[in-house]
Every structure is written in C-alpha cells, then in structure tokens.
Write a protein that holds these residues in place. Structure first.
Motif, short mmCIF file in Angstrom:
data_model
loop_
_atom_site.label_atom_id
_atom_site.label_comp_id
_atom_site.label_asym_id
_atom_site.label_seq_id
_atom_site.Cartn_x
_atom_site.Cartn_y
_atom_site.Cartn_z
N ALA A 50 40.94 27.23 57.32
CA ALA A 50 40.93 28.05 58.90
C ALA A 50 42.38 28.66 59.19
N ALA A 51 42.29 29.74 59.93
CA ALA A 51 43.21 30.37 60.22
C ALA A 51 44.19 29.54 61.06
N GLN A 52 45.58 29.68 60.85
CA GLN A 52 46.74 28.88 61.48
C GLN A 52 47.20 29.51 62.57
N ALA A 53 47.44 28.89 63.62
CA ALA A 53 48.08 29.54 64.92
C ALA A 53 49.44 30.01 64.60
N ALA A 54 49.91 30.98 65.31
CA ALA A 54 51.30 31.70 65.27
C ALA A 54 52.17 30.49 65.64
N VAL A 55 53.46 30.57 65.16
CA VAL A 55 54.60 29.88 65.24
C VAL A 55 55.98 30.59 65.32
N CYS A 56 56.69 29.97 66.09
CA CYS A 56 58.15 30.74 66.29
C CYS A 56 59.01 30.31 65.21
N ALA A 57 59.83 31.25 64.68
CA ALA A 57 60.93 30.81 63.72
C ALA A 57 61.90 29.75 64.01
N GLY A 58 62.05 28.87 63.34
CA GLY A 58 63.19 27.95 63.55
C GLY A 58 62.68 27.00 64.56
N ALA B 287 49.47 13.00 49.46
CA ALA B 287 49.52 11.87 49.98
C ALA B 287 50.20 11.91 51.42
N ALA B 288 51.34 12.82 51.49
CA ALA B 288 51.93 12.68 52.66
C ALA B 288 51.69 13.79 53.54
N GLY B 289 50.81 14.83 53.20
CA GLY B 289 50.35 15.92 53.90
C GLY B 289 51.39 16.93 53.72
N PHE B 290 50.68 18.32 53.97
CA PHE B 290 51.70 19.73 53.99
C PHE B 290 51.98 20.28 55.23
N VAL B 291 53.35 20.74 55.15
CA VAL B 291 53.72 21.30 56.45
C VAL B 291 54.32 22.72 55.97
N PHE B 292 54.22 23.60 57.20
CA PHE B 292 54.82 25.03 57.13
C PHE B 292 56.17 25.06 57.68
N THR B 293 57.28 25.52 57.01
CA THR B 293 58.60 25.42 57.96
C THR B 293 58.78 27.09 58.23
N PRO B 294 58.64 27.49 59.54
CA PRO B 294 58.96 28.85 59.69
C PRO B 294 60.35 28.98 59.81
N THR B 295 60.95 30.10 59.12
CA THR B 295 62.49 30.47 59.09
C THR B 295 62.29 31.79 59.57
N THR C 112 45.75 33.08 56.87
CA THR C 112 47.50 33.57 57.27
C THR C 112 47.75 33.11 58.54
N ILE C 113 49.08 32.76 58.52
CA ILE C 113 49.87 32.30 59.71
C ILE C 113 51.15 33.15 59.87
N THR C 114 51.12 33.59 61.07
CA THR C 114 52.17 34.54 61.69
C THR C 114 53.54 33.85 62.26
N VAL C 115 54.49 34.21 61.73
CA VAL C 115 56.01 33.78 62.21
C VAL C 115 56.52 34.59 63.01
N LEU C 116 56.64 34.30 64.25
CA LEU C 116 57.34 35.12 65.47
C LEU C 116 58.76 34.84 65.63
N ASN C 117 59.44 35.77 65.88
CA ASN C 117 61.10 35.70 65.98
C ASN C 117 61.52 34.90 67.21
N ALA C 118 62.08 34.06 67.28
CA ALA C 118 62.74 33.34 68.50
C ALA C 118 64.27 33.37 68.30
N PRO C 119 65.03 33.98 69.31
CA PRO C 119 66.28 33.89 69.43
C PRO C 119 66.87 32.68 69.54
N THR C 120 68.04 32.27 68.96
CA THR C 120 68.82 30.76 68.95
C THR C 120 69.50 30.74 70.25
N VAL C 121 69.43 29.99 71.02
CA VAL C 121 69.76 30.06 72.57
C VAL C 121 71.03 28.95 72.24
N LEU C 122 72.34 29.40 72.64
CA LEU C 122 73.28 28.58 72.76
C LEU C 122 73.98 28.48 74.44
N LEU C 123 74.01 27.20 74.76
CA LEU C 123 74.37 26.81 76.00
C LEU C 123 75.63 25.78 75.93
#
Length: 379
Positions: free
Chosen positions: A74-82, A108-116, A145-156
């Motif tokens: 199945a198609a994968q939902a879009a995710v944000c980088a980081g 056994a443990a399952g598969f993950v996708f790590t967006p960078t 297909t999975i789409t990775v969207l660019n998300a800025p790193t916020v520093l506070l």
C-alpha cells in the motif's frame, strides 16, 4: 503450481496411480501435474492388482500443491524529514521484507522508514515476499512510494525559571524567524509579560503553520513567588538506647527543607538544595537526607538553596552540633560500692553487641543490645 509434472513411483512396481492430476500408464509411467485448480492437499492412490480381489493392495500418497505468492504494498503517507522513524505497514502477505532508502529493521522486529533531509522528495520502497516452503522458492515483489517533506529545525531558548520579583516583559526569540508565538502573556512584537501569580506558562512557536509539515516547539517559563526557606535537623535515634543522651561518634542526623512559595509546595525539581555537613564529606543534593558523623568535633550544617538556572540562590545554617568522641573504658570496679560498678562505654548509634571473654577464651558475658548494665557477673 508452476512446477513440471512430478514422476510417481511405488513398490512393488507395476501398480496403477490414480487421483486428481494423475496421468500416464504402467507402460509409460505415471506423473502428477500440479495446477491452480489443484492448489491445496491432494490424495493419490497406488494400487497393485493381485491374482484375486482379495490379494489386491493399495497405498496412499498426500501431495500439497502450493499457490504462487503475490506481494502487494500500500502507498505510504507523507512524512516530515527529521520526524523520527515511522512503521512501514500495508505489505501483504505478512512476513515480507521492506527495502529501499531509509529502511531498517527485520521481519521479527518490524520495519521502519527513517526520513532525513537527504531523503527529501519521493522515495520508492520495495516489499518482497518469498515462499521457501515449496516450489523451490517463490518470490514476489511490489513497490510503494513514500514522500519526505522538508521540515525546518526549530531552536528555542531553554525553559526559564524567573526569580521572585522579576516581572519585566521581554522579547521572545526563535530560529528560524518568522514563526508564530502563542500563549498567555504574549503581545505585539513577540513580547512576553510574566504573570503576577507564580506558576508555569506554556508557550508554543509554530513554523509552517497550515502546510503539510508544520513544526511546533514548546517553551515553558516558570514564575516563582516569594519562597519561604526553612531547614530542620532531627537526630536518628535507636529506641530505648542509653547512648543517645549526648551525641557521640558515630552519630546520625536527618535534615530536611520543606520549601513553599505563596503558601504552596514548590514543584519537584524547581529548587535544588545542597547540604554541607561541615565535616569534609562531599555535599549532598536532596530536599531531605541523612548523614552519619564518624569523627568528633563541632559542626555547622549549611543548606544552599538555588534555582536550576543558578540565577537565584540563598543559604541557611543550623546551630552548631557538638559530637563527643567514643570512649571504651579498660577498667571498672564491680565491688558494689556505688562507684564505677558497671561497665559503661560511651558509644553513638544503636546499642552494640557485647561479648566478654576470660583470659582463657571462655565467654563469660554476652548481650545482643548492650545497655551499660554489666556488673562483672560471670568473672
């Protein structure tokens, strides 16, 4: 089902094979031909005719026809980088292997996708299923297909604790600029005015609001009211002990500091208390703790109260504590004259176990919790 015809044989030779998918003759040999219609378990019969019906023998053979495996993904939902690893789902049948950029894990443990950030954009992943049980191994592969969207790193800035009496407004800052601050006390120009009453204010900073990949960060500002400081010391004593009248080595004390602000206990971790017991031992950070003095002298216990950011600090001291040295007499005169008739060591802590032996090593007196009561009986 795609395997070639399977030759059938039996003993003694010359018998006849019958059953679904069986063809051939005694002269040419019999074969079993698997097909989709025969998927599942099939029972074949091998019959060896005898001279009479009573002498005819037969045996059965079970054959399992495996269907070819067909993978779907199945198609994968879009995710944000980081945004962290996301579980890969929608692969069928279960037990397949995901592969592709950013994929990790196991069956056994399952598969993950790590967006960078390196994977921003559409990424094609594969889901492969292999049936090794039959047919010499059957493999099917599907893609998603999975789409990775660019998300800025916020520093506070770090969460802030405001000292009592600090109520001036100050400007809130964040990286990247251009986001939106929200929360109680925020006015035009991102000015924050601390509340008059003590408490914690939660502020949020949102970047890319209204897009498919918003980023929200949180900053907490704790405002302290006037803090009431007090510290206490209590002696840790043993019940019914004769050694507690005068503090004597070893001597244990318990110290505590119930801090309150505006009549209410302060939140856990909002204030750090450091105890110095005055005897050269390492300082201890805790709201309440115990300490055992192992040497004689006069000591002053000091507590330093500070906020986690170090901006506010105060200290209090207790009255001096004098601890006498331990003393074990090497002589006493149990002659019933009312003077020095009992063996009376001076020790701190709980009553000790006392054992007295003669010069020949014979035990003449023993008490598990000695109370300065031995008058020489047994000598």
């Amino acid at each position: 089902v795609s395997s070639p015809p399977l030759p059938l044989s039996g003993l003694p030779s010359g018998g006849i094979w019958t059953g679904p998918g069986v063809s051939g003759s005694v002269a040419t040999g019999f074969v079993f031909t698997p097909s989709m219609a025969l998927a599942g378990t099939q029972v074949l019969t091998y019959t060896v005719p005898g001279a009479t019906a009573a002498c005819t023998a037969s045996a059965r053979l079970t054959i399992t026809v495996a269907s070819p495996v067909v993978a779907t993904a199945a198609a994968q939902a879009a995710v944000c980088a980081g945004s962290g690893p996301v579980a890969l789902t929608g692969g069928s049948p279960a037990g397949g292997v995901w592969s592709g950029p950013g994929v990790s894990g196991s069956v056994a443990a399952g598969f993950v996708f790590t967006p960078t950030l390196a994977l921003v954009g559409p990424q094609q992943l594969a889901y492969t299923v292999t049936n090794t049980a039959t047919c010499g191994g059957s493999t099917s592969r599907a893609t998603a297909t999975i789409t990775v969207l660019n998300a800025p790193t916020v520093l506070l800035p770090a969460d802030t604790v405001l000292c009592p009496g600090r109520g001036q407004a100050f400007r809130l800052r964040a990286t990247p600029a251009g986001g939106v601050w929200s929360g109680v006390g925020i006015s035009a120009g991102n000015l924050f005015t601390p509340p008059a009453l003590p408490g914690t204010t939660v502020l949020t900073y949102t970047v890319n609001a209204g897009t498919a990949c918003p980023v929200v960060a949180t900053r907490r500002i704790m405002t302290l009211g006037d803090v009431n400081y007090s510290i206490f010391r209590t002696e840790v004593l043993c019940p019914n002990s004769l050694f507690n009248a005068t503090p004597t080595v070893p001597h244990t004390v318990r110290v505590s500091s119930p801090l309150r602000s505006a009549g209410r206990p302060l939140p856990a971790g909002s204030v750090v208390i450091t105890w110095d017991f005055g005897d050269g031992s390492p300082p201890v950070k805790d709201s309440a703790t115990t300490h055992t003095y192992t040497k004689a002298g006069t000591f002053r216990i000091k507590a330093t109260i500070s906020l986690p950011n170090g901006a506010c600090q105060d200290s209090l001291s207790l009255s001096p504590l004098t601890i006498e040295p331990a003393f074990v007499p090497n002589v006493f005169t149990p002659n019933a004259d009312g003077q020095n008739d009992l063996f009376t060591p001076r020790l701190g802590g709980c009553p000790p176990r006392l054992q007295v032996f003669s010069r020949w090593g014979q035990l003449v007196y023993e008490h598990p919790t000695y109370q300065n009561s031995w008058d020489g009986t047994g000598l």
